[in-house]
Scaffold this motif. Structure first.
Motif, PDB file in Angstrom:
ATOM      1  N   SER A 174     119.318  82.444  26.835  1.00 24.21           N
ATOM      2  CA  SER A 174     119.630  82.038  28.214  1.00 24.21           C
ATOM      3  C   SER A 174     119.069  83.021  29.233  1.00 24.21           C
ATOM      4  O   SER A 174     118.550  82.606  30.264  1.00 24.21           O
ATOM      5  CB  SER A 174     121.131  81.928  28.396  1.00 24.21           C
ATOM      6  OG  SER A 174     121.633  80.920  27.576  1.00 24.21           O
ATOM      7  N   SER A 175     119.176  84.321  28.936  1.00 25.60           N
ATOM      8  CA  SER A 175     118.649  85.301  29.882  1.00 25.60           C
ATOM      9  C   SER A 175     117.125  85.224  29.950  1.00 25.60           C
ATOM     10  O   SER A 175     116.543  85.375  31.021  1.00 25.60           O
ATOM     11  CB  SER A 175     119.113  86.707  29.527  1.00 25.60           C
ATOM     12  OG  SER A 175     118.593  87.099  28.286  1.00 25.60           O
ATOM     13  N   LEU A 176     116.467  84.972  28.811  1.00 27.88           N
ATOM     14  CA  LEU A 176     115.015  84.816  28.811  1.00 27.88           C
ATOM     15  C   LEU A 176     114.603  83.561  29.582  1.00 27.88           C
ATOM     16  O   LEU A 176     113.655  83.586  30.371  1.00 27.88           O
ATOM     17  CB  LEU A 176     114.481  84.758  27.379  1.00 27.88           C
ATOM     18  CG  LEU A 176     112.975  84.647  27.230  1.00 27.88           C
ATOM     19  CD1 LEU A 176     112.288  85.873  27.827  1.00 27.88           C
ATOM     20  CD2 LEU A 176     112.597  84.496  25.770  1.00 27.88           C
ATOM     21  N   SER A 177     115.334  82.480  29.378  1.00 27.91           N
ATOM     22  CA  SER A 177     115.039  81.238  30.118  1.00 27.91           C
ATOM     23  C   SER A 177     115.230  81.433  31.615  1.00 27.91           C
ATOM     24  O   SER A 177     114.431  80.946  32.422  1.00 27.91           O
ATOM     25  CB  SER A 177     115.929  80.104  29.631  1.00 27.91           C
ATOM     26  OG  SER A 177     115.662  79.811  28.292  1.00 27.91           O
ATOM     27  N   GLN A 178     116.297  82.143  32.004  1.00 32.90           N
ATOM     28  CA  GLN A 178     116.547  82.411  33.419  1.00 32.90           C
ATOM     29  C   GLN A 178     115.444  83.286  34.010  1.00 32.90           C
ATOM     30  O   GLN A 178     114.995  83.060  35.130  1.00 32.90           O
ATOM     31  CB  GLN A 178     117.907  83.079  33.599  1.00 32.90           C
ATOM     32  CG  GLN A 178     118.319  83.242  35.035  1.00 32.90           C
ATOM     33  CD  GLN A 178     118.526  81.922  35.724  1.00 32.90           C
ATOM     34  OE1 GLN A 178     119.006  80.961  35.144  1.00 32.90           O
ATOM     35  NE2 GLN A 178     118.151  81.851  36.985  1.00 32.90           N
ATOM     36  N   HIS A 179     114.980  84.284  33.246  1.00 31.70           N
ATOM     37  CA  HIS A 179     113.897  85.141  33.716  1.00 31.70           C
ATOM     38  C   HIS A 179     112.616  84.327  33.908  1.00 31.70           C
ATOM     39  O   HIS A 179     111.922  84.480  34.919  1.00 31.70           O
ATOM     40  CB  HIS A 179     113.662  86.274  32.720  1.00 31.70           C
ATOM     41  CG  HIS A 179     112.475  87.114  33.046  1.00 31.70           C
ATOM     42  ND1 HIS A 179     112.469  87.998  34.102  1.00 31.70           N
ATOM     43  CD2 HIS A 179     111.243  87.184  32.476  1.00 31.70           C
ATOM     44  CE1 HIS A 179     111.285  88.584  34.161  1.00 31.70           C
ATOM     45  NE2 HIS A 179     110.529  88.112  33.177  1.00 31.70           N
ATOM     46  N   ASN A 180     112.308  83.455  32.961  1.00 29.18           N
ATOM     47  CA  ASN A 180     111.115  82.612  33.080  1.00 29.18           C
ATOM     48  C   ASN A 180     111.220  81.664  34.267  1.00 29.18           C
ATOM     49  O   ASN A 180     110.252  81.443  34.991  1.00 29.18           O
ATOM     50  CB  ASN A 180     110.892  81.817  31.793  1.00 29.18           C
ATOM     51  CG  ASN A 180     110.430  82.687  30.663  1.00 29.18           C
ATOM     52  OD1 ASN A 180     109.896  83.774  30.876  1.00 29.18           O
ATOM     53  ND2 ASN A 180     110.640  82.220  29.448  1.00 29.18           N
TER      54      ASN A 180
END
Length: 74
Positions: free
Chosen positions: A47-53
């Motif tokens: 989720s944090s990677l998706s939010q960063h992207n």
């Protein structure tokens, strides 16, 4: 006009039910709350990677509101 008389009683009842739902968690019960299926987000790293992207594509920084200006393409 009748609703105004019932509003304080209704608010009192709602707050009483809200207070009854609060409880303290004992130390030996915290292990049950820490189980993976009790988490709000199953995969925090994903989720944090998706939010960063998402923020990188949008050109905005957090908030998920109307900030920034990027192209918005995926």
């Amino acid at each position: 006009m009748k609703m105004r008389h019932h509003l304080p009683v209704l608010l009192l009842c709602i707050s009483c039910f809200g207070i009854l739902g609060c409880t303290s968690v004992q130390p030996w019960e915290r292990g049950n709350l820490a189980k993976p299926h009790m988490a709000l987000d199953a995969s925090v790293l994903h989720s944090s990677l998706s939010q960063h992207n998402y923020n990188s594509r949008e050109g905005a920084a957090g908030g998920n509101s109307a900030e920034g200006g990027g192209c918005g393409c995926y």
